[in-house]
Design a protein around this motif. Sequence first.
Motif, mmCIF file in Angstrom:
data_model
loop_
_atom_site.group_PDB
_atom_site.id
_atom_site.type_symbol
_atom_site.label_atom_id
_atom_site.label_comp_id
_atom_site.label_asym_id
_atom_site.label_seq_id
_atom_site.Cartn_x
_atom_site.Cartn_y
_atom_site.Cartn_z
ATOM 1 N N LEU A 82 0.843 -1.192 0.000
ATOM 2 C CA LEU A 82 0.000 0.000 0.000
ATOM 3 C C LEU A 82 0.883 1.249 0.000
ATOM 4 C CD1 LEU A 82 -2.740 -0.939 2.616
ATOM 5 C CD2 LEU A 82 -2.910 -0.965 0.115
ATOM 6 N N THR A 83 0.388 2.278 -0.643
ATOM 7 C CA THR A 83 1.075 3.573 -0.626
ATOM 8 C C THR A 83 0.944 4.170 0.770
ATOM 9 O OG1 THR A 83 0.548 3.851 -2.936
ATOM 10 C CG2 THR A 83 1.088 5.865 -1.718
ATOM 11 N N MET A 84 1.987 4.835 1.226
ATOM 12 C CA MET A 84 1.930 5.473 2.550
ATOM 13 C C MET A 84 0.781 6.464 2.613
ATOM 14 S SD MET A 84 5.794 6.528 3.471
ATOM 15 C CE MET A 84 5.154 7.873 4.453
ATOM 16 N N GLU A 85 0.055 6.445 3.701
ATOM 17 C CA GLU A 85 -1.101 7.324 3.856
ATOM 18 C C GLU A 85 -0.715 8.802 3.667
ATOM 19 O OE1 GLU A 85 -3.052 6.870 7.618
ATOM 20 O OE2 GLU A 85 -4.425 8.528 7.218
ATOM 21 N N VAL A 158 -4.271 1.801 -2.785
ATOM 22 C CA VAL A 158 -5.058 2.505 -1.762
ATOM 23 C C VAL A 158 -6.080 1.589 -1.097
ATOM 24 C CG1 VAL A 158 -6.655 4.441 -1.399
ATOM 25 C CG2 VAL A 158 -4.831 4.663 -3.081
ATOM 26 N N PRO A 159 -6.137 1.604 0.236
ATOM 27 C CA PRO A 159 -7.232 0.917 0.922
ATOM 28 C C PRO A 159 -8.441 1.853 1.026
ATOM 29 C CG PRO A 159 -5.589 1.679 2.524
ATOM 30 C CD PRO A 159 -5.188 2.227 1.189
ATOM 31 N N TRP A 160 -9.402 1.677 0.144
ATOM 32 C CA TRP A 160 -10.602 2.530 0.154
ATOM 33 C C TRP A 160 -11.657 1.925 1.071
ATOM 34 C CZ3 TRP A 160 -10.021 6.981 -2.374
ATOM 35 C CH2 TRP A 160 -9.220 7.040 -3.520
ATOM 36 N N THR A 161 -12.479 2.754 1.643
ATOM 37 C CA THR A 161 -13.702 2.283 2.294
ATOM 38 C C THR A 161 -14.868 2.812 1.471
ATOM 39 O OG1 THR A 161 -12.628 2.468 4.437
ATOM 40 C CG2 THR A 161 -15.021 2.252 4.452
ATOM 41 N N GLY A 162 -15.929 2.037 1.387
ATOM 42 C CA GLY A 162 -17.103 2.501 0.655
ATOM 43 C C GLY A 162 -18.071 1.377 0.395
ATOM 44 N N TYR A 225 -7.731 4.320 4.247
ATOM 45 C CA TYR A 225 -6.878 3.978 5.387
ATOM 46 C C TYR A 225 -7.690 3.850 6.679
ATOM 47 C CZ TYR A 225 -3.221 5.055 2.059
ATOM 48 O OH TYR A 225 -2.431 5.053 0.926
ATOM 49 N N GLY A 226 -8.875 3.279 6.557
ATOM 50 C CA GLY A 226 -9.670 2.981 7.741
ATOM 51 C C GLY A 226 -10.355 4.169 8.373
ATOM 52 N N LYS A 227 -10.329 5.338 7.705
ATOM 53 C CA LYS A 227 -10.984 6.533 8.250
ATOM 54 C C LYS A 227 -11.832 7.178 7.160
ATOM 55 C CE LYS A 227 -6.730 7.327 9.414
ATOM 56 N NZ LYS A 227 -5.481 8.022 9.553
#
Length: 332
Positions: A82-85, A158-162, A225-227
């Motif tokens: 993952l790319t750094m936040e 990217v870790p996406w939420t949705g 990123y979990g937010k």
Amino acid sequence: MQGIGQPKRAFMYIKKHKSWALPEHLATDEHVYLNRRQLLSRIGLAGAGLAASQLPFASALAAPITGFPAPQNDAYSLDRPLTMEEEATTYTNFYEFGSSKNIWRKAQKLVTDPWMVTIDGMVEEEMVLDASDLIKKMGSQEERLYRHRCVEAWAMAVPWTGIAMSELVRVARPQAGAKFIRMETFHNPAVARGQKQSWYPWPYVEGVTMEEAMNEMAFIGTGMYGKGLEKQNGAPLRCVLPWKYGFKGIKSIVKFTFTDQRPVSFWEQLASNEYGFWANVNPEIDHPRWSQATERMLGTNERLPTQLYNGYEAQVAGLYKDMDGLGDRLYR
Ligand code: MTE
């Protein structure tokens, strides 16, 4: 696209504290926030389609969409780190706030709660509802790890939420004749100073076909990123279409219009020979001004070969099988 094609240096920010994060003592208690929300709906503002920034105490409201971190859906994982936040949240394209990548401070002026979203056009019933209510109607959020590829040839993981975009279609109840979804970003030049630049065709518009929207990969992003999404990444909700170039991933959406007309996007209006409607990632079709054969990972600067459909050929190639092969027409 101004600046596009001139590779910018990726900066490695090491920051202990995000200056846009609200200090705890300034955050609004949940019950105060809920009362404000109830008041809003009682006085009718919540349904009035007003820009959030027009509301007197809007800036004091807490983040509306909850449920972070959401459970990860393992069906959408990645073969790369993952790319750094810090990288993903400080190197962003959001022309409403300027053409530089470094606009994250400017974007903090955007008030994203309340955030009214309109669903209109060829639907059974038009609706105007708060982003958080729309997300609740759509269902449970999940985390997916996706490749993210900008037409400028930089890329991220990217870790996406949705929630799947097909859930938005379900909530919208489109009429049988609807063929496309036109999506629109807010227009508020007082807050987003880039929108004072009159040579751009504001507001930012993008579009997908109904079949694309129903594809399992099409995602309405609410977090990273979990937010919840940072403002500069398109809070409170944006589109994520990982098999297409990033400009199709419209940020901070205020309107979804179901239509039988193909929408003309922001970048297509500016340069239709460079940024087409389809914009599917394809290493064989160069941008008129630069090669698309490789991509540069943000953070590490590693060069990787570009993948057809950004690596999602198995999931999305069927959408385009009736078109003339993998020619230029797919991109434009
Ligand atoms: N959406 C709006 N409203 N305005 C923009 O300028 N830029 C697009 C897309 N969505 C843009 C937008 C482009 S060019 C890219 S590559 C992605 O957002 C970048 O998303 P990110 O900054 O979260 O990585």
